[in-house]
Design an enzyme around this catalytic site. Structure first.
Site, short mmCIF file in Angstrom:
data_model
loop_
_atom_site.label_atom_id
_atom_site.label_comp_id
_atom_site.label_asym_id
_atom_site.label_seq_id
_atom_site.Cartn_x
_atom_site.Cartn_y
_atom_site.Cartn_z
CB CYS A 156 -1.01 0.37 1.34
SG CYS A 156 -1.85 1.46 1.85
CB CYS A 210 0.12 1.51 4.21
SG CYS A 210 -1.71 1.10 3.75
#
Length: 106
Positions: A32, A35
């Site tokens: 991600c 993230c």
């Protein structure tokens, strides 16, 4: 220090052990992009909020906890007090994350 919670049992015991504190959980994934951007901000929350307890859950490695917590997008941050979820947010907005923590931090 941020602890990685690898199982649902780890998650449950972590909340129980820290029930008298504000706990922030970062639900993340290695793949991600957002993230990876917000991760360092999350890990430094203790600089502004010294008594906060921080942990991360990799949703791919700990699918049981992610499902239990209703995670459908990453990053998602959930705040807990007394083993109960009190608030959450999704997205990689550093200012919004800090404001969310500040709202509950004592």
């Amino acid at each position: 220090m941020v602890r990685f919670l690898e199982t649902k049992a780890d998650f449950d015991s972590f909340l129980k052990a820290n029930k008298d504190k504000l706990v922030a959980i970062d639900f993340t994934a290695a793949w991600c992009g957002p993230c990876k951007i917000i991760g360092p901000v999350f890990e430094k929350l203790h600089e502004d909020f010294p008594n906060i307890v921080l942990a991360k859950v990799d949703v791919d490695e700990n699918e049981e906890t992610a499902a239990h917590c209703g995670i459908s997008a990453m990053p998602t941050f959930q705040l807990y007090i007394d083993e109960k979820k009190i608030d959450s947010m999704t997205g990689a907005n550093a200012d919004k994350l800090k404001a969310l923590v500040a709202k509950y931090y004592k």
